[in-house]
Design a protein around this motif. Structure first.
Motif, PDB file in Angstrom:
ATOM      1  N   ASP A 122      97.032  60.811  34.093  1.00  0.00           N
ATOM      2  CA  ASP A 122      97.537  61.932  34.966  1.00  0.00           C
ATOM      3  C   ASP A 122      96.547  62.647  35.806  1.00  0.00           C
ATOM      4  O   ASP A 122      96.637  63.190  36.791  1.00  0.00           O
ATOM      5  N   LYS A 123      95.354  62.532  35.162  1.00  0.00           N
ATOM      6  CA  LYS A 123      94.053  63.215  35.879  1.00  0.00           C
ATOM      7  C   LYS A 123      93.733  62.403  37.151  1.00  0.00           C
ATOM      8  O   LYS A 123      93.613  62.739  38.312  1.00  0.00           O
ATOM      9  N   ILE A 138     103.167  56.256  44.483  1.00  0.00           N
ATOM     10  CA  ILE A 138     103.164  55.786  43.071  1.00  0.00           C
ATOM     11  C   ILE A 138     104.535  56.297  42.398  1.00  0.00           C
ATOM     12  O   ILE A 138     105.091  55.586  41.551  1.00  0.00           O
ATOM     13  N   THR A 139     105.005  57.448  42.762  1.00  0.00           N
ATOM     14  CA  THR A 139     106.302  58.133  42.288  1.00  0.00           C
ATOM     15  C   THR A 139     107.485  57.288  42.698  1.00  0.00           C
ATOM     16  O   THR A 139     108.386  57.026  41.893  1.00  0.00           O
ATOM     17  N   ILE A 144      95.766  60.253  38.707  1.00  0.00           N
ATOM     18  CA  ILE A 144      96.936  60.289  39.776  1.00  0.00           C
ATOM     19  C   ILE A 144      96.754  61.792  40.507  1.00  0.00           C
ATOM     20  O   ILE A 144      96.803  61.723  41.652  1.00  0.00           O
ATOM     21  N   SER A 145      96.574  62.917  39.576  1.00  0.00           N
ATOM     22  CA  SER A 145      96.576  64.010  40.527  1.00  0.00           C
ATOM     23  C   SER A 145      95.381  64.055  41.340  1.00  0.00           C
ATOM     24  O   SER A 145      95.318  64.923  42.448  1.00  0.00           O
ATOM     25  N   LEU A 200      94.356  61.734  43.400  1.00  0.00           N
ATOM     26  CA  LEU A 200      94.633  60.955  44.419  1.00  0.00           C
ATOM     27  C   LEU A 200      95.474  61.589  45.992  1.00  0.00           C
ATOM     28  O   LEU A 200      95.926  62.778  45.497  1.00  0.00           O
ATOM     29  N   ALA A 216      97.953  62.959  48.701  1.00  0.00           N
ATOM     30  CA  ALA A 216      99.308  63.133  48.445  1.00  0.00           C
ATOM     31  C   ALA A 216     100.368  61.896  48.758  1.00  0.00           C
ATOM     32  O   ALA A 216     101.171  61.548  48.239  1.00  0.00           O
ATOM     33  N   ASP A 217     100.045  61.211  49.710  1.00  0.00           N
ATOM     34  CA  ASP A 217     100.805  59.962  50.038  1.00  0.00           C
ATOM     35  C   ASP A 217     100.656  58.809  49.057  1.00  0.00           C
ATOM     36  O   ASP A 217     101.655  58.097  48.825  1.00  0.00           O
ATOM     37  N   GLU A 218      99.564  58.656  48.581  1.00  0.00           N
ATOM     38  CA  GLU A 218      99.375  57.340  47.505  1.00  0.00           C
ATOM     39  C   GLU A 218     100.163  58.465  45.990  1.00  0.00           C
ATOM     40  O   GLU A 218     100.711  57.328  45.250  1.00  0.00           O
ATOM     41  N   ARG A 219     100.267  59.748  45.833  1.00  0.00           N
ATOM     42  CA  ARG A 219     100.594  59.894  44.719  1.00  0.00           C
ATOM     43  C   ARG A 219     102.270  59.925  44.924  1.00  0.00           C
ATOM     44  O   ARG A 219     103.090  59.256  44.118  1.00  0.00           O
ATOM     45  N   GLN A 220     102.781  59.923  46.217  1.00  0.00           N
ATOM     46  CA  GLN A 220     104.245  59.637  46.549  1.00  0.00           C
ATOM     47  C   GLN A 220     104.561  58.300  46.580  1.00  0.00           C
ATOM     48  O   GLN A 220     105.672  57.790  45.848  1.00  0.00           O
TER      49      GLN A 220
END
Length: 106
Positions: A5-6, A19-20, A8-9, A11, A13-17
């Motif tokens: 979680d750490k 992954i989601t 991913i947080s 990264l 925003a586009d990379e987090r999206q």
């Protein structure tokens, strides 16, 4: 918060999206009944589409072992395509052609 979680947080925003989106695309079904429910189909609808009697659809959903051709028919009655991928020595090997051969041999 765990280490993943750490990571991913931290990264963009586009990379987090991305992954989601990928996580949401990976749906797991533990059995054929769950797969049917995910597809929004009833046993009667699977029966009508596949030509398998409804009582046999019920039995099939409880089986742990079946022919590839039967599994292919079931998945196609849900509007899907059966794909088989083996993970060997860290490499993904598409074995879907085996499923297609069951179509010509059944």
């Amino acid at each position: 918060m765990d280490e993943l979680d750490k990571l991913i947080s931290g990264l963009p925003a586009d990379e987090r999206q991305a992954i989601t989106d990928r996580a949401n695309a990976l749906v797991t079904a533990d059995n054929l009944r769950e797969l049917r429910v995910l597809a929004g189909r009833t046993q009667e609808q699977v029966s009508a589409k596949s030509g398998i009697k409804q009582t046999n659809v019920s039995r099939l959903e409880k089986r742990a072992d079946m022919k590839l051709s039967t599994l292919r028919e079931y998945v196609e009655s849900l509007g899907g395509t059966l794909k088989i991928v083996a993970d060997v020595a860290g490499r993904k090997v598409d074995l879907s052609s085996i499923v297609e051969r069951t179509r010509t041999n059944s």
